[in-house]
Design an enzyme around this catalytic site. Structure first.
Site, PDB file in Angstrom:
ATOM      1  N   ASP A  39       1.297  -0.915  -0.347  1.00 31.01           N
ATOM      2  CA  ASP A  39       0.125  -0.194  -0.326  1.00 31.01           C
ATOM      3  C   ASP A  39       1.049   1.255   0.241  1.00 31.01           C
ATOM      4  OD1 ASP A  39      -3.022   1.295   0.237  1.00 31.01           O
ATOM      5  OD2 ASP A  39      -1.082   2.414   2.000  1.00 31.01           O
TER       6      ASP A  39
ATOM      7  N   HIS B  85      -5.287   4.413   7.758  1.00 31.32           N
ATOM      8  CA  HIS B  85      -4.141   4.667   6.117  1.00 31.32           C
ATOM      9  C   HIS B  85      -3.197   5.302   6.219  1.00 31.32           C
ATOM     10  CE1 HIS B  85      -8.187   6.095   4.361  1.00 31.32           C
ATOM     11  NE2 HIS B  85      -8.629   6.031   5.202  1.00 31.32           N
TER      12      HIS B  85
ATOM     13  N   ASP C 195      -2.938  -0.327   6.812  1.00 32.85           N
ATOM     14  CA  ASP C 195      -2.871  -0.411   5.679  1.00 32.85           C
ATOM     15  C   ASP C 195      -3.681  -1.993   5.268  1.00 32.85           C
ATOM     16  OD1 ASP C 195      -4.660   1.365   6.502  1.00 32.85           O
ATOM     17  OD2 ASP C 195      -4.866   2.600   3.960  1.00 32.85           O
TER      18      ASP C 195
END
Length: 503
Positions: free
Chosen positions: A11, A158, A163
């Protein structure tokens, strides 16, 4: 390519562009290598990343991921970590939520910026599209925050590594539920989980929507996380779907259901015999000439095997006109319809800050007496170019198929220095039992940048007049629906989401 068996879940957190043409800058990268047989974590890595221009970290960016400029001052640049990122990703299966549309693109951009060869995956698992197809919208939508809340896994932070860990846990929970259901098909019928009251959950897990049994009252507003046309990463429209995709793996068929009673655009449950041919009254164009429009009814489209369900929403400036295609696709009971595609995916547009020229039109009604809602906005030159190209392509496909209907251009142009090109945007309605609802998600953005979702407990079109005033700016997420109806054909712009600027 070296034979690496691990799955690389990763991510990235990025800046949020605040003006057209401004790119993204990676602020954080996180990855976990997972054994595909045991789902065991083999290695993890995460780091903040210092952008080349710290001024790109705007207040909107901070609201999205909490990464402030001071946090990355002493962090390595992407050039410093590029070798590690390459070693982690290259030759492995890539996995993540909405990575095809967002994270993979950002990684390739970052390597291109430092003029180094980008890593290449052996395959790609986008859990947004995978879970949309296999698990469905039981959590209300397919955002990671909603899925985590649904399973009681806590809030999404976030931040990259958090995440990634949350993504893996959500995937495990979904797989367990599907495994149990598949073992008892008679106990768990095919569509037992489809709820007409499916709602969008905010990051704090609270429910902002009213169900159909709520008392009638005027609309009210509930705060939601800030949204941006360019950073709406967890869109309910999933990215290009390749559960395990490489250049040699064949794409799977994908059915797209739209305008469902619970507004489940990617619901995999068959519609069966729920479609009723409704007789509708004509609509109007800017010149107030009656223009018959296609019925607002449930529809099922089977996307060709070589195509994907959705690429996401593209701004007009991002569109390469030669990449737009129009194809006949299977529709209902052996019939066909035309759909627009872009680079192998259904074509959808995101148009920021469209200025409303004429407010909500309620002149015509549907078969049940409900007003058919639409409003007119000024069209930018780039939007006009895209829509003119779509007009040309779809009109040719209709002509080649023997259609003799009069073509209605999607862009309306009138002579005179005061009148600029305009387009009409439609707000469809759906009916759940006896309850009518707007099929468009509507938000209001305050001058402070706070974005709030508009919740309507009843269908009352006059309520919308206060929000859709001439001169108001609105960010519009649009689907493009070609139609051929009562000897008139054209393209209908349907608003799936609107963000109204309260300036």
């Amino acid at each position: 390519m070296e034979n690496k068996t691990e799955i690389a879940f990763f991510d990235v957190e990025t800046t949020v562009p605040t003006r057209p043409g401004q790119g993204y800058a990676i602020l954080e990268f996180g990855a976990i290598l997972v054994c595909p047989k045991k789902l065991e974590e083999l290695r993890s890595y995460s780091t903040l990343v210092r952008p080349s221009n710290p001024k790109l970290i705007s207040s909107l960016s901070v609201r999205c991921n909490g990464i402030i400029p001071e946090a990355v001052v002493s962090a390595p640049s992407f050039a410093d970590i590029a070798g590690t990122v390459y070693d982690l990703l290259h030759g492995r299966i890539w996995a993540g939520h909405n990575i095809v549309r967002f994270d993979c693109v950002r990684i390739r951009e970052a390597f291109a910026e430092i003029r180094r060869t980008a890593p290449e995956p052996k395959g790609t698992i986008d859990t947004l599209a995978l879970l949309t197809q296999k698990f469905g919208r039981r959590a209300g939508n397919m955002k990671m925050a909603s899925l985590a809340t649904y399973f009681g896994l806590g809030n999404q932070t976030h931040r990259s590594l958090d995440d990634v860990k949350l993504n893996i846990e959500v995937l495990k929970y979904c797989a367990t539920v599907l495994f149990l259901e598949s073992s008892l098909p008679d106990t768990f019928p095919e569509n037992h989980w489809v709820s007409p009251n499916a709602i969008t959950r905010s990051r704090n897990g609270k429910s902002p929507a009213l169900n159909k049994d709520s008392p009638s009252s005027s609309s009210h507003i509930k705060s939601t996380p800030a949204l941006s046309p360019k950073n709406d990463r967890a869109e309910e429209k999933p990215s290009v779907f390749s559960p395990l995709t490489s250049s040699t793996v064949e794409k799977v068929p994908y059915s797209v259901a739209s305008n469902m009673a619970h507004l489940d655009t990617f619901d995999m449950v068959a519609l069966g015999h729920e479609m009723n041919a409704a007789s509708l009254q004509p609509d109007v164009t800017m010149e107030e000439n009656p223009t018959p429009q296609p019925p607002e009814m449930p529809s099922t489209v089977t996307v060709p095997e070589s195509f994907s369900n959705s690429l996401g929403f593209l701004e007009p400036d991002e569109v390469s006109l030669p990449s737009i295609r129009a194809l006949h696709v299977p529709f209902f009971r052996g019939s066909q319809r035309i759909k627009l595609f872009y680079e192998g995916a259904i074509f959808q547009l995101c148009c920021p800050r469209l200025r409303i020229r004429f407010g909500m039109s309620k002149k015509f009604s549907d078969h049940a007496g409900r007003p058919r809602l639409s409003f007119v906005v000024d069209a930018s030159p780039s939007l006009c170019k895209v829509l003119d190209r779509c007009d040309s392509i779809v009109q040719k496909v209709y002509a080649d198929s023997g259609c003799s209907s009069d073509w209605r251009c999607v862009v309306t142009r009138k002579k005179g220095y005061v009148n600029y090109p305009t387009v009409r945007l439609h707000i469809p309605t759906v009916v759940n039992g006896d309850v009518a609802q707007y099929a468009t998600d509507m938000y209001q953005e305050e001058p402070s940048g706070t974005t709030q979702k508009l919740i309507f407990s009843k269908f009352d079109a006059t309520e919308l007049d206060t929000f859709f005033k001439p001169g108001t700016f609105v960010d519009s997420y649009l689907s493009l629906d070609p139609y051929d109806y009562q000897q008139r054909s054209g393209i209908r712009l349907v608003a799936t989401k609107l963000i109204i600027h309260n300036e």
